[in-house]
Design a protein around this motif. Structure first.
Motif, PDB file in Angstrom:
ATOM      1  N   VAL A 120       3.618  10.663   9.668  1.00  0.00           N
ATOM      2  CA  VAL A 120       4.294   9.373   9.301  1.00  0.00           C
ATOM      3  C   VAL A 120       4.678   9.383   8.096  1.00  0.00           C
ATOM      4  O   VAL A 120       5.546   8.688   7.639  1.00  0.00           O
ATOM      5  CB  VAL A 120       3.047   8.243   9.803  1.00  0.00           C
ATOM      6  N   HIS A 121       4.030  10.320   7.171  1.00  0.00           N
ATOM      7  CA  HIS A 121       5.000  10.245   6.057  1.00  0.00           C
ATOM      8  C   HIS A 121       6.236  10.754   5.854  1.00  0.00           C
ATOM      9  O   HIS A 121       6.857  10.757   5.049  1.00  0.00           O
ATOM     10  CB  HIS A 121       4.203  11.129   4.801  1.00  0.00           C
TER      11      HIS A 121
ATOM     12  N   GLY B  21       8.398   8.849   6.961  1.00  0.00           N
ATOM     13  CA  GLY B  21       9.108   7.578   6.412  1.00  0.00           C
ATOM     14  C   GLY B  21       8.874   7.431   4.803  1.00  0.00           C
ATOM     15  O   GLY B  21       9.204   6.372   4.425  1.00  0.00           O
ATOM     16  N   LEU B  22       8.406   8.377   4.247  1.00  0.00           N
ATOM     17  CA  LEU B  22       8.318   8.461   2.739  1.00  0.00           C
ATOM     18  C   LEU B  22       9.674   8.461   2.146  1.00  0.00           C
ATOM     19  O   LEU B  22      10.498   9.374   2.356  1.00  0.00           O
ATOM     20  CB  LEU B  22       7.543   9.262   2.188  1.00  0.00           C
ATOM     21  N   LYS B  23      10.321   7.284   1.555  1.00  0.00           N
ATOM     22  CA  LYS B  23      11.506   7.317   0.924  1.00  0.00           C
ATOM     23  C   LYS B  23      11.590   7.725  -0.242  1.00  0.00           C
ATOM     24  O   LYS B  23      12.648   8.298  -0.716  1.00  0.00           O
ATOM     25  CB  LYS B  23      12.356   6.029   1.192  1.00  0.00           C
ATOM     26  N   GLU B  24      10.695   7.306  -1.140  1.00  0.00           N
ATOM     27  CA  GLU B  24      10.969   7.498  -2.716  1.00  0.00           C
ATOM     28  C   GLU B  24       9.450   7.435  -3.276  1.00  0.00           C
ATOM     29  O   GLU B  24       8.664   6.712  -2.894  1.00  0.00           O
ATOM     30  CB  GLU B  24      11.733   6.216  -3.083  1.00  0.00           C
ATOM     31  N   LEU B  25       9.279   8.161  -4.468  1.00  0.00           N
ATOM     32  CA  LEU B  25       8.071   8.001  -5.287  1.00  0.00           C
ATOM     33  C   LEU B  25       8.738   7.735  -6.867  1.00  0.00           C
ATOM     34  O   LEU B  25       9.805   8.244  -7.170  1.00  0.00           O
ATOM     35  CB  LEU B  25       7.602   9.389  -5.359  1.00  0.00           C
TER      36      LEU B  25
END
Lengths: 327, 268, 388
Positions: free
Chosen positions: B227-228, B230-234
């Motif tokens: 599901v990560h 969906g990680l867009k930005e850090l």
């Protein structure tokens, strides 16, 4: 298409947590042109539907589960998940309370939804296509932004979202859902519930900490700090010097050799700001320093500084908070 | 009684610099060297297991970890506290995996070692702080779940009473065994110190290693349920430590101005 | 009666193999425990921490030598070593025993934030690295260049603690007046690592030391002058094994040399009764007893007040070996003994030459309610006040 909020009530009332999540849901739903549905447990919130409407809900779904106990998610998880399955909302929101944090992943699992916890902000991307979720990782040193999936469950950190400023509607549509208990006895049972009184807030867990230092000058003025802390819903602590002087018990000492605290608000009253002390409060969100000496080292670490004699300033501050609360 | 405690090895968040950079692929610090530790709430869970072993004769503790080879250190720490068994499920990718995948791996491993009376997990891991694996694991195993446990108050053969944290207080909650509990910290469950002799002996004890294929899990499947994705930005939030002095002619003016600031920051 | 605990030759051999090699030299005469300053503090640790017993249990591999409270009570002051007829390296043994626990992941709770901060920020005080030079904000502080003679290395405590910053500022002022060629590197410096070393956090120490050594070498550092005796001893005695060979001086040594050559003079003399507390790390560990006294001799008009326990047998302030970050109940602290002794001898000022000692003695003086009667001054502060 809808945004669904599970509203957990606090002592039978629509409390701050529910207001915040509903407020946040409202602003997301408005941008997406969707409805906000609010799920509550019967008994817990069945009589509060009007308030939930004012807080931002278009529709309230009262879930009746015979064996439900609000502080035991196990007792109504299945019914809640079933209700959500029937609706399939785009976004399901919980407050980041112990109950919300237990329910959210399991509801997500049962619906095969994505799960993002502890969100600090939820915003709809400019093109209106994505919901962006920001949450802290690594103790808040880094923030991560996620794009919500088509079906997404989230929990929201308390105090991160705003309640609506104006009542939304007083007469939301109310639906009742009766869950039929399945298969045998419940496997968990609440034996006893104990709520802490405000004055019993633990120093390490307090959201607000008011602390006094060497400059306080004696034990008596701590009553004033107690009053201020009481008004802010917080706890009182002190520096090592204040404890050594016998003004406070050792259990109230804050600093590297005492308690390490990370409240949202830390008010340092007449504390010089030694490294020993400041390292114990370094993770506080906002530090307010009140000191008569503008050169006091506390102002190197404080976010907000007040240069005043605390003896004059704190009573005035207390009075202003009281009058603000009164109106 | 048999207890499985799930332990995650993480980069010690307190020991990482404030200008931390996280690699979005691995979910770990981009720097090549950082201290590793057991996730703090997992240590509290381990302590609760050890306390049960002290009280209930014949209690068996299995320490379970899913991670790279280095996670063996984590299991050695549990062995030096006299856990009876240590099982490492070897992570075959350095990529960040989401809670669903991890819960599936742990569930398979627990079935493999035999379903215990009690599964303990920390309420959340100290790196990504998601707090989902324990709850998902309960669902994967079909167990009832008690969250935010700080103490086990009593245990007989079939039931356990837990003290759990609730909003603004605590409760006693009784559960039928088998059950999964996620653990939060309090003053009674700080992990104890080991004896040096036991640290020495732990070096000689066996850590069983399981591979994903032994658990019948396809690594590619795990990848797909990330599901990560969906990680867009850090990003590193900017913190300002420049003190803003509250202006005002009198204490009353300053008090009002201060309250205004605090209200703006939603602190009062 | 307590159940007898078994002797374990296996454990014993393990301990000998990980750095307690001199344990077997101990003949259990008990001098170490008899002279240990904790005996005089009157608190729980006075009986609970018994260094002879720890060594005996360790010699036999009998459970109990690794009791956290006792093992982490030692201030590493080395007064026991000064008295040991067999020259047992007691501090090294303590460090090794602590190291087994810490390296296996068992860090005492009070030391956890310290070690974490050493990794995260390069200092034990959770201070941001970028603010390491804040102590010098308005000073014209020379940067270390290739032709600078001394690297001035300021203790983390004096970088971040507001009270302690005065020490660093005074030392800069004195070095300046004395015409010493010195400079600082700045925010890339890390803690010397002494705390990490003494509490058994060997890996943290190694990383800090290596980072400093690489930094110093890349800048061409040959001579270092330190404000703190802890950095002084760490650089001089612990860095060479990791490849860091530097000539290391405590600032009192450098200043004394300048005074002797007439390069540093003092315009003002002090007539107060001043006592000097030997920091364990400057004195017993560092071997520097006379430089501070000779410097005081230059500025004091009255004879220096000597405390009951001085020089090679000086008593600890209580804050070495990681104890600065441990809480000892009021009324049971070693620093209180030093403060009381100074007061009993009629001193008005108690001076010392270590930031840890200053922090500790000042807190304990306040705790005893004697802040009006006895001023705690770091030697550099006292000397700088005579510079006008």
């Amino acid at each position: 298409m809808a945004v669904l909020v599970f509203a957990e009530l606090e002592n039978g009332k629509v409390g701050r947590n529910a207001l915040e999540v509903l407020g946040g849901a409202r602003s997301v739903a408005d941008k997406l042109k969707m409805e906000v549905l609010c799920c509550v447990l019967d008994g817990d919130g069945g009589q509060r539907t009007g308030e939930l409407g004012q807080a931002g809900a278009d529709r309230v779904i009262v879930v009746k589960v015979a064996t439900a106990n609000p502080s035991d998610p196990e007792s109504y998880l299945a019914a809640l998940a079933e209700t959500c399955t029937g609706i399939r909302p785009v976004l399901i929101m919980f407050a980041g309370t112990p109950v919300g944090r237990q329910l959210a992943p399991r509801v997500a699992h049962r619906l095969s939804y994505g799960i993002v916890t502890d969100c600090l902000s939820i915003r709809v991307a400019d093109d209106g296509r994505e919901i962006l979720l920001t949450r802290p990782i690594y103790g808040g040193k880094v923030h991560a932004v996620f794009a919500a999936r088509e079906g997404q469950v989230i929990t929201v950190r308390p105090r991160a979202l705003r309640p609506l400023e104006h009542p939304y509607r007083a007469d939301p549509q109310v639906d009742y859902v009766e869950a039929t208990p399945r298969g045998g006895q419940p496997r968990t049972r609440v034996v006893e519930v104990h709520k802490e009184t405000e004055s019993g807030v633990k120093l390490e867990e307090a959201k607000v900490v008011v602390a006094g230092g060497r400059g306080i000058g004696g034990p008596e003025p701590f009553a004033m700090l107690e009053e201020l802390a009481g008004l802010l819903g917080g706890a009182v602590g002190g520096s090592r010097a204040a404890v050594d002087a016998g003004w406070l018990p050792a259990t109230r000492q804050i600093g590297l050799t005492g308690k390490i605290v990370s409240p949202d608000l830390y008010v340092a009253v007449a504390i010089s700001g030694s490294s020993q002390h400041m390292a114990g409060v370094a993770n506080s969100r906002v530090i307010v320093g009140i000191n008569i000496d503008p050169e006091a080292p506390i102002f190197h670490s404080a976010h907000l500084g007040v240069v005043e004699d605390y003896r004059e300033f704190v009573p005035v501050l207390i009075e202003k908070i009281k009058s603000a609360k009164a109106c | 009684m048999k207890i499985v405690v799930c332990l995650k090895q993480i980069p010690d968040p307190d020991a990482l610099p404030s200008d931390l950079v996280i690699d979005p692929e691995t979910g770990k610090p981009a720097a090549n060297k950082y201290p590793l530790t057991i996730s703090p709430f997992d240590e509290n869970a381990l302590e609760i297991a050890l306390q049960l072993k002290d009280k209930v004769p014949g209690t068996q503790i299995v320490a379970l970890s899913y991670g790279p080879e280095s996670a063996e250190q984590t299991l050695r720490k549990a062995l030096s506290l006299l856990a009876d068994e240590a099982v490492l499920v070897k992570k075959e990718t350095s990529k960040l995996e989401d809670g669903y995948g991890v819960a599936r791996v742990l569930a398979s491993a627990i079935r493999k070692v035999g379903l215990p009376d009690l599964v303990l997990c920390g309420r959340q891991a100290g790196d990504w702080d998601a707090g989902v694996v324990g709850f998902l694991l309960a669902d994967e195993l079909g167990l009832p779940c008690v969250g935010f446990v700080s103490q086990v108050v009593s245990a007989d053969g079939n039931r356990m009473v837990f003290k759990t944290e609730i909003e603004g207080g605590w409760q006693f909650l009784e559960a039928e065994l088998p059950v999964l509990a996620t653990v939060t910290n309090d003053e009674t469950n700080v992990l104890r110190m080991a004896k040096i002799k036991d640290i020495m002996m732990a070096h000689r004890r066996k850590v069983s290693v399981l591979t994903l294929s032994e658990l019948g899990i396809d690594g590619g499947d795990l990848e797909r349920c990330r599901v990560h994705g969906g990680l867009k930005e850090l990003f590193t939030p900017v913190s300002t430590t420049v003190c803003e002095f509250i202006a005002g002619e009198s204490p009353a003016e300053k008090a009002l101005a201060l309250l205004g600031k605090l209200r703006e920051a939603r602190l009062v | 009666m307590a159940e007898p605990k078994p002797v374990s030759p296996e454990t014993r051999n393990f301990l000998l193999s990980v750095g307690t090699g001199t344990l077997d030299w101990c003949m259990q005469c008990g001098f170490c425990t008899a002279v240990c300053p904790w005996r005089l503090a009157g608190g729980r640790l006075g009986t609970y921490f018994n260094i002879r017993r720890i060594q005996r249990l360790a010699q036999l591999g009998v459970e109990g030598f690794d009791d956290e409270e006792a093992l982490f009570a030692c201030t590493t002051c080395a007064l026991c070593e000064a008295h040991c007829p067999r020259r047992v390296e007691i501090v090294a043994n303590i460090r090794a025993l602590r190291g087994i626990l810490v390296e296996a992941g068992f860090v005492p709770q009070h030391l956890d934030p310290i070690i974490s901060s050493l990794y995260a920020n390069g200092n034990p005080w959770s201070g941001p690295r970028a603010r390491r030079l804040d102590w010098a904000r308005d000073l014209r502080l020379p940067r270390f260049e290739r032709d600078t003679e001394y690297l001035l290395f300021v203790c983390c405590t004096s970088c971040y603690d507001p009270r302690s910053q005065r020490i660093a500022r005074s030392v800069v002022r004195l070095l300046d007046s004395a015409g010493v060629s010195f400079g600082v590197i700045g925010t890339e410096e890390s803690c010397c690592g002494d705390v990490a070393d003494k509490v058994g956090a060997g890996e943290a120490f190694r990383q800090l030391a290596l980072s400093n050594i690489r930094l110093f070498q890349s800048k061409g550092v040959r001579r270092i002058v330190t404000t703190s005796p802890h950095c002084f001893v760490a650089f001089r005695d612990r860095y060479p094994a990791l490849g860091g060979e530097f000539e290391v001086f405590h600032y009192t040594e450098v200043l004394l040399e300048r005074v002797r050559h007439g390069a540093l003079g003092f315009a003002r003399r002090l007539s107060e009764r001043v006592a000097y507390h030997d920091p364990c790390y400057l004195g017993r560990h560092g071997g520097v007893f006379d430089a501070p006294r000779e410097l005081l001799g230059v500025v004091l008009t009255a004879p220096l007040v000597e405390l009951a326990w001085v020089r090679e047998v000086s008593h600890c302030c209580g804050s070495g070996g990681g104890r600065l970050w441990a809480e000892t109940p009021k009324g049971q602290r070693l620093g209180e003994l030093r403060v009381s002794d100074a007061l009993a001898r009629g001193a008005r000022v108690l001076t010392t030459a270590c930031p840890y000692c200053v922090m500790t003695l000042e807190a304990d003086c306040f705790g005893l309610g004697q802040q009006e009667n006895l001023q705690i001054l770091e030697l550099g502060e006292l000397l700088a006040s005579c510079c006008i």
